[in-house]
Design an enzyme around this catalytic site. Sequence first.
Site, PDB file in Angstrom:
ATOM      1  N   GLY A 152      97.003  69.645  21.723  1.00 33.54           N
ATOM      2  CA  GLY A 152      96.350  68.464  22.275  1.00 33.54           C
ATOM      3  C   GLY A 152      95.752  68.770  23.633  1.00 33.54           C
ATOM      4  CB  ALA A 153      94.758  72.034  24.858  1.00 33.19           C
ATOM      5  CG  ASN A 154      90.497  67.714  23.417  1.00 32.70           C
ATOM      6  OD1 ASN A 154      91.213  67.869  22.437  1.00 32.70           O
ATOM      7  ND2 ASN A 154      89.959  66.549  23.719  1.00 32.70           N
ATOM      8  N   GLY A 180      93.641  64.519  28.716  1.00 34.50           N
ATOM      9  CA  GLY A 180      94.912  63.942  29.124  1.00 34.50           C
ATOM     10  C   GLY A 180      95.903  64.960  29.643  1.00 34.50           C
ATOM     11  CB  ILE A 181      99.597  65.144  29.173  1.00 33.03           C
ATOM     12  CG1 ILE A 181      99.907  63.742  29.689  1.00 33.03           C
ATOM     13  CG2 ILE A 181     100.726  66.101  29.550  1.00 33.03           C
ATOM     14  CD1 ILE A 181     101.029  63.060  28.948  1.00 33.03           C
ATOM     15  CB  SER A 238     107.415  58.596  25.004  1.00 30.01           C
ATOM     16  OG  SER A 238     107.281  57.279  25.493  1.00 30.01           O
ATOM     17  CE1 TYR A 266     103.151  57.969  21.028  1.00 25.95           C
ATOM     18  CE2 TYR A 266     104.637  56.481  22.191  1.00 25.95           C
ATOM     19  CZ  TYR A 266     103.813  57.595  22.181  1.00 25.95           C
ATOM     20  OH  TYR A 266     103.674  58.342  23.327  1.00 25.95           O
TER      21      TYR A 266
END
Length: 287
Positions: free
Chosen positions: A13-15, A17-18, A141, A170
């Site tokens: 998920g590197a593109n 946000g975190i 989370s 979630y």
Amino acid sequence: MGAIDGKICVVTGANSGIGEATCRLLAADGATVVMVCRDKGRGQAALTEIRERTSNSNVHLYIADLASLDAVRAVAESIRADFDRVDVLVNNAGLWRAHRQITEDGFEVTLAVNHLAHVLLTLSLLDHLAKASGSVINVSSEAHRSGKLTRMPLEQIIRGEGRYRSLQAYSDSKLANVLFTFELAKRLEGKADVTTNAFHPGVLATRMWNQDITPLNLVFRLFKPFMGRPERGGEAAVRLAVDPDLEGVTGRYFNRLEESRASDAARDEELAARLWNLSAELIGVPA
């Protein structure tokens, strides 16, 4: 250069946000960064920006839709072929869906991406992590405290059966992240010098709140200007990877920078073992 200089770090998920913040901070500190992204265009844009901002050319892009187990297997094989070890794996990619979606493999997409994909990626790279005495960092989370993985048979939950509620799915996935972290640490004890920890990055202004339109997402969007910046989550991830005070620390849950007591459900050893065994069966790896 810092403590991460020269280490090989994989971030999902590197593109944005975190994930993007984590990659940028790692690259600025001299790491070789492996970005795993779903969208090639966004991934390439993030790659170019990170290289330019950090003057680090050792940043690489791999494309994989984590909703597909075949895609996870393929990207893991590519990473294994291209690198002789992995020092840090940050399992960050996550999504939130307003309506039930079932993947090509037959799983509810939130649990497939947020949990099963990262289990498969971690186990596929485990020997490379062991070579480096590496660390696995799972982005969970505080929502894990609302997870309810015992409300019906576990496989039915993972397959998205019964009533679907986006927040419950979630929360279930974030509980699964912590359970996986604790069980992985337990199973690695005395077998491989790999640490694994989970953390809550804070409520941050990321693209996740833009993924779907739900009343809850709309509320979160309204409050995005008051949320923390993604860099806060990136800083917490990097700290777990490089802080010498955390060397050898494993099987823990952190609320940003402070160790925190996970929920009772997250510390349920019987549930953790059941989730591990079922997840291994569903992704097709030995338990």
